[in-house]
Design a protein around this motif. Structure first.
Motif, short mmCIF file in Angstrom:
data_model
loop_
_atom_site.label_atom_id
_atom_site.label_comp_id
_atom_site.label_asym_id
_atom_site.label_seq_id
_atom_site.Cartn_x
_atom_site.Cartn_y
_atom_site.Cartn_z
N GLY A 64 0.80 -1.25 0.00
CA GLY A 64 -0.12 -0.06 -0.06
C GLY A 64 0.90 1.23 -0.05
O GLY A 64 0.63 2.20 -0.63
N ALA A 71 1.84 6.46 -6.89
CA ALA A 71 0.65 7.54 -7.28
C ALA A 71 0.91 8.66 -7.23
O ALA A 71 0.79 9.71 -8.20
N TYR A 303 -2.45 7.66 -12.33
CA TYR A 303 -2.28 7.53 -10.81
C TYR A 303 -3.41 7.03 -10.07
O TYR A 303 -3.32 6.23 -9.12
N ALA A 304 -4.69 7.05 -10.83
CA ALA A 304 -5.86 6.47 -9.98
C ALA A 304 -5.58 5.21 -9.89
O ALA A 304 -6.27 4.55 -8.77
N LEU A 305 -5.29 4.35 -10.99
CA LEU A 305 -5.11 3.00 -10.80
C LEU A 305 -4.04 2.55 -9.48
O LEU A 305 -4.34 1.67 -8.87
N TYR A 306 -2.84 3.54 -9.57
CA TYR A 306 -2.07 2.86 -8.52
C TYR A 306 -2.47 3.33 -6.93
O TYR A 306 -2.20 2.86 -5.90
N LEU A 307 -3.29 4.61 -7.09
CA LEU A 307 -3.94 5.05 -5.87
C LEU A 307 -5.01 4.02 -5.42
O LEU A 307 -4.98 3.56 -4.22
N GLY A 308 -5.73 3.54 -6.39
CA GLY A 308 -6.57 2.55 -5.77
C GLY A 308 -6.03 1.24 -5.45
O GLY A 308 -6.55 0.66 -4.29
N LEU A 309 -4.95 0.91 -5.89
CA LEU A 309 -4.32 -0.51 -5.34
C LEU A 309 -3.59 -0.01 -4.07
O LEU A 309 -3.85 -1.00 -3.29
N SER A 310 -3.17 1.20 -3.93
CA SER A 310 -2.49 1.55 -2.60
C SER A 310 -3.88 1.39 -1.37
O SER A 310 -3.53 0.76 -0.26
N LEU A 311 -4.82 2.16 -1.70
CA LEU A 311 -5.81 2.03 -0.65
C LEU A 311 -6.58 0.79 -0.45
O LEU A 311 -6.61 0.47 0.50
N GLY A 312 -6.68 0.03 -1.58
CA GLY A 312 -7.05 -1.54 -1.35
C GLY A 312 -6.14 -2.20 -0.35
O GLY A 312 -6.53 -2.84 0.40
#
Length: 331
Positions: A64, A71, A303-312
């Motif tokens: 994360g 991101a 960045y939204a893809l990586y931010l989503g992975l991070s939050l997940g």
């Protein structure tokens, strides 16, 4: 992929520190303060698998943090569109097909050398319409100006000497080419004429044809093909077979120069195959199509893809710590 804020990658140096502290804490707690004779009987007790989930929770946490840093670096995909506008030139190649073109002062002979160099010239063009006219006693359009270079080269390969009645109607060759270019709306209209002799046939004089070319804004490049003096000419002898006879080279250079100058073109003399190649290369450089190139560049943020992975991953780590691992020591 590109990154708008690559300086954020320096923050990845935090991860080795976090991992190192976690491992140090884990192994420090693994050192037993009390001694037991054996714990083997406790290994199969239900619930012991939960004690290993702390590694999964740690990996989720580290992933994360890593994806969050990526991101923040703002990954982007660059989308580039190139728009080319080429203002083509209309060109007609006018090739002498009289029997004197069999002379072998150019290798393998004048005709084959002219044909090969013409094909190479066509290969170097990309947005010009090119046509082909041949002449001997009369002139003929082999192909009108076209962008189908494969067809043009195929028809060049199919040319055979002796099909047209022998003679050298240079004026008619020019007039036929003009007829193919006079309706053209191209910015530049070019005739490239190659001959090895003097005008001795046809109803139109070459200089008169050149005056007509001026009227239609057509430029003529003329090429005299042949050595100076005499040239070897193959003859089929019914008794001795193939033999050679030296023939006089008579190229009307004054007329060819006048035709070129009248139309703001240029006259060239090719005494060997290499010179002929260089002449076509020079004409190729003199008559370049103007190409206007517009480049449009757009960026799509990823960045939204990586931010989503991070939050997940951070959420999964938090979820494990508050549910299954709640109250269980990482040791």
């Amino acid at each position: 992929m590109e990154f708008a804020n690559p300086q954020w990658f320096w923050a990845l140096l935090i991860l080795p520190v976090i991992v190192g502290l976690y491992l140090y804490r884990y192994f420090a707690h693994k050192q037993a303060t009390l001694s037991f004779s054996s714990l083997e009987l406790l290994e199969d007790l239900p619930g012991n698998w939960k004690s290993h989930l702390h590694w999964v929770q740690a990996l989720f946490l580290w992933a994360g943090i890593g994806f969050l840093i990526i991101a923040l670096a703002r990954p982007q995909e660059r989308l580039t569109t190139v728009e080319r506008n080429a203002e083509g030139i209309d060109i007609v190649l006018v090739l002498d097909m009289s029997t004197s073109m069999r002379a072998e002062d150019l290798k393998p002979n004048r005709f084959e050398a002219a044909r090969n160099v013409a094909k190479s010239f066509v290969d170097k063009r990309n947005s010009d319409r090119i046509g082909l006219v041949t002449f001997a006693m009369k002139s003929f359009t082999v192909v009108p100006p076209t962008l189908d270079y494969r067809l043009l080269k195929s028809l060049l390969d199919d040319l055979e000497m002796g099909v047209i009645e022998d003679g050298t109607a240079i004026g008619m060759g020019i007039a036929t080419a003009i007829n193919r270019l006079k309706e053209s709306e191209a910015e530049s209209k070019i005739i490239i004429l190659l001959t090895d002799g003097q005008n001795n046939a046809g109803e139109i004089d070459p200089v008169t044809a050149a005056d007509l070319a001026v009227t239609y804004g057509i430029k003529i490049y003329t090429i005299g093909a042949g050595t100076r003096g005499t040239a070897p000419y193959p003859i089929q002898d019914p008794i001795f077979g193939r033999r050679y006879q030296n023939i006089q080279v008579n190229i009307d250079e004054d007329m060819l120069t006048q035709v070129a100058n009248l139309t703001d073109g240029k006259y060239f003399r090719a005494t060997d195959s290499e010179q002929l190649e260089n002449i076509y290369a020079e004409i190729d450089e003199l008559e370049k199509s103007e190409v206007e190139e517009l480049i449009y560049t757009d960026y799509e943020d990823l960045y939204a893809l990586y931010l989503g992975l991070s939050l997940g991953f951070l959420f999964l780590s938090f979820l494990l710590s508050k549910t299954i691992l709640n109250g269980i020591e990482s040791s």
